[in-house]
Design a protein around this motif. Structure first.
Motif, PDB file in Angstrom:
ATOM      1  N   ARG A  70      -4.989  -5.762   0.083  1.00  0.00           N
ATOM      2  CA  ARG A  70      -4.942  -4.675   0.852  1.00  0.00           C
ATOM      3  C   ARG A  70      -3.947  -3.678   1.100  1.00  0.00           C
ATOM      4  NH1 ARG A  70      -7.547  -7.481   5.405  1.00  0.00           N
ATOM      5  NH2 ARG A  70      -9.206  -8.974   4.373  1.00  0.00           N
ATOM      6  N   ILE A  71      -2.901  -3.909   0.567  1.00  0.00           N
ATOM      7  CA  ILE A  71      -1.942  -2.888   0.575  1.00  0.00           C
ATOM      8  C   ILE A  71      -2.255  -1.807  -0.384  1.00  0.00           C
ATOM      9  CG2 ILE A  71       0.642  -2.430  -0.520  1.00  0.00           C
ATOM     10  CD1 ILE A  71       1.102  -5.234   0.486  1.00  0.00           C
ATOM     11  N   GLU A  74      -5.296  -0.057   1.186  1.00  0.00           N
ATOM     12  CA  GLU A  74      -5.092   0.855   2.582  1.00  0.00           C
ATOM     13  C   GLU A  74      -3.864   1.654   2.723  1.00  0.00           C
ATOM     14  OE1 GLU A  74      -5.887  -1.804   5.933  1.00  0.00           O
ATOM     15  OE2 GLU A  74      -7.523  -2.900   4.603  1.00  0.00           O
ATOM     16  N   ARG A  75      -2.953   1.201   1.884  1.00  0.00           N
ATOM     17  CA  ARG A  75      -1.567   2.057   2.032  1.00  0.00           C
ATOM     18  C   ARG A  75      -1.583   3.046   0.946  1.00  0.00           C
ATOM     19  NH1 ARG A  75       2.086  -2.322   4.244  1.00  0.00           N
ATOM     20  NH2 ARG A  75       1.211  -2.104   6.400  1.00  0.00           N
ATOM     21  N   LEU A  76      -1.858   2.637  -0.238  1.00  0.00           N
ATOM     22  CA  LEU A  76      -1.962   3.320  -1.628  1.00  0.00           C
ATOM     23  C   LEU A  76      -2.977   4.070  -1.726  1.00  0.00           C
ATOM     24  CD1 LEU A  76       0.197   1.112  -3.830  1.00  0.00           C
ATOM     25  CD2 LEU A  76       1.004   3.193  -2.768  1.00  0.00           C
ATOM     26  N   GLU A  77      -4.163   3.525  -1.121  1.00  0.00           N
ATOM     27  CA  GLU A  77      -5.570   4.401  -1.131  1.00  0.00           C
ATOM     28  C   GLU A  77      -6.037   4.349  -2.703  1.00  0.00           C
ATOM     29  OE1 GLU A  77      -5.302   8.255   0.781  1.00  0.00           O
ATOM     30  OE2 GLU A  77      -4.809   7.060   2.772  1.00  0.00           O
ATOM     31  N   ASP A 133      -1.670  -1.374  10.330  1.00  0.00           N
ATOM     32  CA  ASP A 133      -0.330  -0.840   9.795  1.00  0.00           C
ATOM     33  C   ASP A 133       0.850  -1.835   9.856  1.00  0.00           C
ATOM     34  OD1 ASP A 133      -1.855   1.551   9.186  1.00  0.00           O
ATOM     35  OD2 ASP A 133      -1.275   2.404  11.122  1.00  0.00           O
ATOM     36  N   GLU A 134       0.782  -2.688  10.519  1.00  0.00           N
ATOM     37  CA  GLU A 134       1.989  -3.532  10.772  1.00  0.00           C
ATOM     38  C   GLU A 134       1.865  -4.662   9.660  1.00  0.00           C
ATOM     39  OE1 GLU A 134       0.114  -2.683  13.572  1.00  0.00           O
ATOM     40  OE2 GLU A 134       1.712  -1.003  13.654  1.00  0.00           O
ATOM     41  N   GLY A 135       0.453  -4.973   8.919  1.00  0.00           N
ATOM     42  CA  GLY A 135       0.258  -6.041   8.130  1.00  0.00           C
ATOM     43  C   GLY A 135      -0.662  -6.756   8.444  1.00  0.00           C
ATOM     44  N   SER A 178       5.098  -6.464   0.004  1.00  0.00           N
ATOM     45  CA  SER A 178       4.643  -4.998   0.291  1.00  0.00           C
ATOM     46  C   SER A 178       5.980  -4.210  -0.157  1.00  0.00           C
ATOM     47  CB  SER A 178       4.818  -5.104   1.838  1.00  0.00           C
ATOM     48  OG  SER A 178       4.653  -3.523   1.899  1.00  0.00           O
ATOM     49  N   MET A 182       4.789  -1.434  -3.216  1.00  0.00           N
ATOM     50  CA  MET A 182       4.969  -0.100  -3.081  1.00  0.00           C
ATOM     51  C   MET A 182       6.044   0.352  -4.096  1.00  0.00           C
ATOM     52  SD  MET A 182       3.168   0.531  -0.630  1.00  0.00           S
ATOM     53  CE  MET A 182       3.661   1.974  -0.036  1.00  0.00           C
TER      54      MET A 182
END
Length: 186
Positions: A70-71, A74-77, A133-135, A178, A182
């Motif tokens: 998911r990270i 959704e975060r790193l695309e 966005d919060e996890g 996370s 990251m």
């Protein structure tokens, strides 16, 4: 004492392969899973034996891999083949940690196939839960707590393990993994 995770490369300018990143994620995930299994015992939850302790660690590993997926998405695309390769490489390295550590404790045997089977089963289950966005959402965390409670049993001494996992350990795991993910891509 807090677990020290390795979330950054020593040589930040060097380019890393997907296999190297997957290996680093798996190494940290194993350490986090081990630390959280030890933490449960420190919180007075009772393991019947080492098989049960490893089953808890495996649930923590699988949860982390679902979070990594998911990270990165959704975060790193990171999508498509790169995402799939990273998850596969991370799972491969996790399975090596499982194999090596279980063989040390329980003797020779194939511990990879049962791990992969459980990983595939749980992966399908975790795919039904949302990530914001919060996890991970409440149902995402509750599933982890439920699975660990199933492993540990709902006897009097482990009755509240689901609360410990949902309210404390699951959140800590999310924050730690996370940070690792990251950091691997900075």
């Amino acid at each position: 004492m807090a677990l020290r995770i390795k979330a950054h490369w020593h040589d930040e300018d060097a380019e890393r392969s997907i296999d190297e990143i997957g290996s680093a994620i798996a190494f940290n995930a194993w350490r986090i899973a081990k630390e959280k299994a030890i933490n449960l015992h420190g919180e007075d939850f009772i393991y019947e034996d080492d098989h049960q302790r490893f089953a808890v660690m495996i649930e923590y590993l699988i949860f982390q891999l679902a979070l990594v997926d998911r990270i990165v998405t959704e975060r790193l695309e990171i999508e498509g083949d790169h995402r799939r390769d990273l998850i596969m490489k991370s799972a491969k390295h996790m399975s090596k940690h499982v194999q090596d550590n279980m063989a040390d404790i329980f003797g020779a045997g194939d511990y990879i196939q049962p791990f992969i089977a459980k990983l595939n089963q749980r992966g399908a289950e975790y795919s039904d839960f949302n990530f914001t966005d919060e996890g991970p959402t409440y149902p995402f965390m509750r599933h982890l707590g439920y699975e660990i409670q199933q492993v540990m049993g709902a006897g009097q001494e482990n009755r509240w393990v689901i609360d410990q996992v949902m309210d404390k350990d699951g959140i800590d795991i999310y924050n730690q993994i996370s940070c690792v993910v990251m950091g691997m891509f900075e």
